[in-house]
Design a protein around this motif. Sequence first.
Motif, PDB file in Angstrom:
ATOM      1  N   PRO A   1       0.736  -1.080  -0.164  1.00 42.96           N
ATOM      2  CA  PRO A   1      -0.010  -0.004   0.310  1.00 42.96           C
ATOM      3  C   PRO A   1       1.133   0.887  -0.071  1.00 42.96           C
ATOM      4  N   ILE A   2       0.709   2.199  -0.584  1.00 39.44           N
ATOM      5  CA  ILE A   2       1.646   3.652  -0.388  1.00 39.44           C
ATOM      6  C   ILE A   2       0.611   4.553  -0.092  1.00 39.44           C
ATOM      7  N   PRO A   3       1.373   4.925   1.072  1.00 39.13           N
ATOM      8  CA  PRO A   3       0.952   5.953   1.963  1.00 39.13           C
ATOM      9  C   PRO A   3       0.365   7.124   0.972  1.00 39.13           C
ATOM     10  N   LEU A   4      -0.194   7.833   1.160  1.00 39.14           N
ATOM     11  CA  LEU A   4      -1.412   8.535   0.944  1.00 39.14           C
ATOM     12  C   LEU A   4      -2.568   9.691   1.242  1.00 39.14           C
ATOM     13  N   LYS A   5      -2.409  10.976   0.945  1.00 33.77           N
ATOM     14  CA  LYS A   5      -2.931  11.700   1.575  1.00 33.77           C
ATOM     15  C   LYS A   5      -3.882  12.694   0.178  1.00 33.77           C
ATOM     16  N   SER A   6      -5.441  11.873   0.028  1.00 36.93           N
ATOM     17  CA  SER A   6      -6.141  12.291  -1.086  1.00 36.93           C
ATOM     18  C   SER A   6      -6.019  14.078  -1.389  1.00 36.93           C
ATOM     19  N   ILE A   7      -5.970  14.610  -2.353  1.00 35.15           N
ATOM     20  CA  ILE A   7      -5.842  16.246  -2.577  1.00 35.15           C
ATOM     21  C   ILE A   7      -7.225  17.153  -2.268  1.00 35.15           C
ATOM     22  N   GLU A   8      -7.940  16.470  -1.441  1.00 35.79           N
ATOM     23  CA  GLU A   8      -9.258  16.612  -1.566  1.00 35.79           C
ATOM     24  C   GLU A   8      -9.042  17.553  -0.151  1.00 35.79           C
ATOM     25  N   GLY A   9      -7.706  17.519   0.474  1.00 32.47           N
ATOM     26  CA  GLY A   9      -8.040  17.721   2.161  1.00 32.47           C
ATOM     27  C   GLY A   9      -7.191  19.241   1.475  1.00 32.47           C
ATOM     28  N   LEU A  10      -6.239  19.789   0.277  1.00 29.20           N
ATOM     29  CA  LEU A  10      -5.996  20.892   0.095  1.00 29.20           C
ATOM     30  C   LEU A  10      -6.758  21.881  -0.660  1.00 29.20           C
ATOM     31  N   ASN A  11      -6.578  23.308   0.526  1.00 26.91           N
ATOM     32  CA  ASN A  11      -7.574  24.164  -0.270  1.00 26.91           C
ATOM     33  C   ASN A  11      -7.188  24.756  -1.435  1.00 26.91           C
ATOM     34  N   SER A  12      -6.460  24.373  -2.312  1.00 18.99           N
ATOM     35  CA  SER A  12      -6.675  25.241  -3.218  1.00 18.99           C
ATOM     36  C   SER A  12      -5.280  24.534  -4.232  1.00 18.99           C
ATOM     37  N   LEU A  13      -5.346  24.436  -5.047  1.00 17.24           N
ATOM     38  CA  LEU A  13      -4.542  23.716  -6.635  1.00 17.24           C
ATOM     39  C   LEU A  13      -4.575  24.176  -7.884  1.00 17.24           C
ATOM     40  N   ASN A  14      -3.620  24.327  -8.022  1.00 13.38           N
ATOM     41  CA  ASN A  14      -3.625  24.223  -9.432  1.00 13.38           C
ATOM     42  C   ASN A  14      -2.603  23.360  -9.938  1.00 13.38           C
ATOM     43  N   ALA A  15      -3.217  22.877 -11.358  1.00 12.59           N
ATOM     44  CA  ALA A  15      -2.477  21.649 -11.763  1.00 12.59           C
ATOM     45  C   ALA A  15      -3.153  20.976 -13.548  1.00 12.59           C
ATOM     46  N   THR A  16      -2.612  20.437 -13.597  1.00 12.83           N
ATOM     47  CA  THR A  16      -2.549  19.920 -15.710  1.00 12.83           C
ATOM     48  C   THR A  16      -2.366  18.495 -15.552  1.00 12.83           C
ATOM     49  N   VAL A  17      -3.189  18.832 -16.370  1.00 18.76           N
ATOM     50  CA  VAL A  17      -3.091  16.997 -17.250  1.00 18.76           C
ATOM     51  C   VAL A  17      -3.570  17.701 -19.176  1.00 18.76           C
ATOM     52  N   LYS A  18      -2.309  16.158 -19.489  1.00 20.88           N
ATOM     53  CA  LYS A  18      -1.859  16.562 -21.055  1.00 20.88           C
ATOM     54  C   LYS A  18      -3.048  14.887 -21.140  1.00 20.88           C
ATOM     55  N   LEU A  19      -3.532  14.820 -22.452  1.00 20.98           N
ATOM     56  CA  LEU A  19      -3.410  12.947 -22.808  1.00 20.98           C
ATOM     57  C   LEU A  19      -3.074  13.240 -24.250  1.00 20.98           C
ATOM     58  N   ASP A  20      -2.557  12.266 -24.855  1.00 18.14           N
ATOM     59  CA  ASP A  20      -1.792  11.893 -26.032  1.00 18.14           C
ATOM     60  C   ASP A  20      -2.814  10.888 -26.437  1.00 18.14           C
ATOM     61  N   VAL A  21      -3.478  10.858 -27.448  1.00 16.77           N
ATOM     62  CA  VAL A  21      -3.990   9.750 -28.211  1.00 16.77           C
ATOM     63  C   VAL A  21      -4.172   9.767 -30.178  1.00 16.77           C
TER      64      VAL A  21
END
Length: 286
Positions: free
Chosen positions: A54-74
């Motif tokens: 198991p990978i110890p992770l905290k959900s990003i839902e707990g962050l007050n705000s964020l900037n993020a990117t996603v790129k899809l190559d199809v």
Amino acid sequence: MKTKKPYLSAAVLGVVIAVVLFLVLDVVAPAFSTSAVTWLLAPVSAPTPVPGDPIPLKSIEGLNSLNATVKLDVNGLIDGKRAEGDLNALLASNDQEKSRVTVSGSLLGDIAAQVGGSVLGLFTPSKVDLYKVPEGAYVAVGGLLPLCIKPDTSEATAALDELSPSSMLNMLTGSDVARGKFVGDEKLNGVPVKHYVIDGDAFLAAAQKSSDPKLQAFGEALWSADDMDLYVDAKGGYPVALRGNYSGEFEPLKFEGDFGVQIELTGVNTNPKVDLPNSCKKPITP
């Protein structure tokens, strides 16, 4: 003559036993041989993939705000038509319950009509912004003639919602599939991170049995998944980047084929400003 009778009886008994054994073996041996052949020729089931720790992770839902990117190559088919290119989504969200997802890329025109219906189908936009604010959702279209559409249902923006970096990162790092092998401590864009590799086959098997309906649907639509690289913030414990390649169907794009996903958090708790554009003061309602 009296001395020969015991030997004669013993000889007869031996013959009888031999005949009985022959008859028994004649009946049993074919069945035994058939069972043995069946056992030897039985297909060997594929070994169950090892999911890792198991990978110890905290959900990003707990962050007050964020900037993020996603790129899809199809590379495959969209709505049955040949398609090869990319889509990029940039997310900005703040603590006032406002967010903006900006989608651009060579394949934007292929999904524009899915978001705004016939109105967007008439244009080839350079970008599409999905705004989520307390008063509702808005879709702003960039181009020579800026437009703003206020969808009447949440289903109209479902495709853009699922392309959001936060939505994809939450799904792909859920507790049902967040298992893998620790590679080492590294730095990503100057930030200390912990690098993990998630086995593709194990991810696929776990996703298809997930209790999360979206993740389960995603897994069931896939044909295969390569090993994925996951980077976790060394201090905060939340995922900051994920890179993976998949083959199968991807419902938000009405796509089937090969596609790669790269997600990265570029800012945490920066509380970016999110305001509706002027075109949304008088939005179009489909």
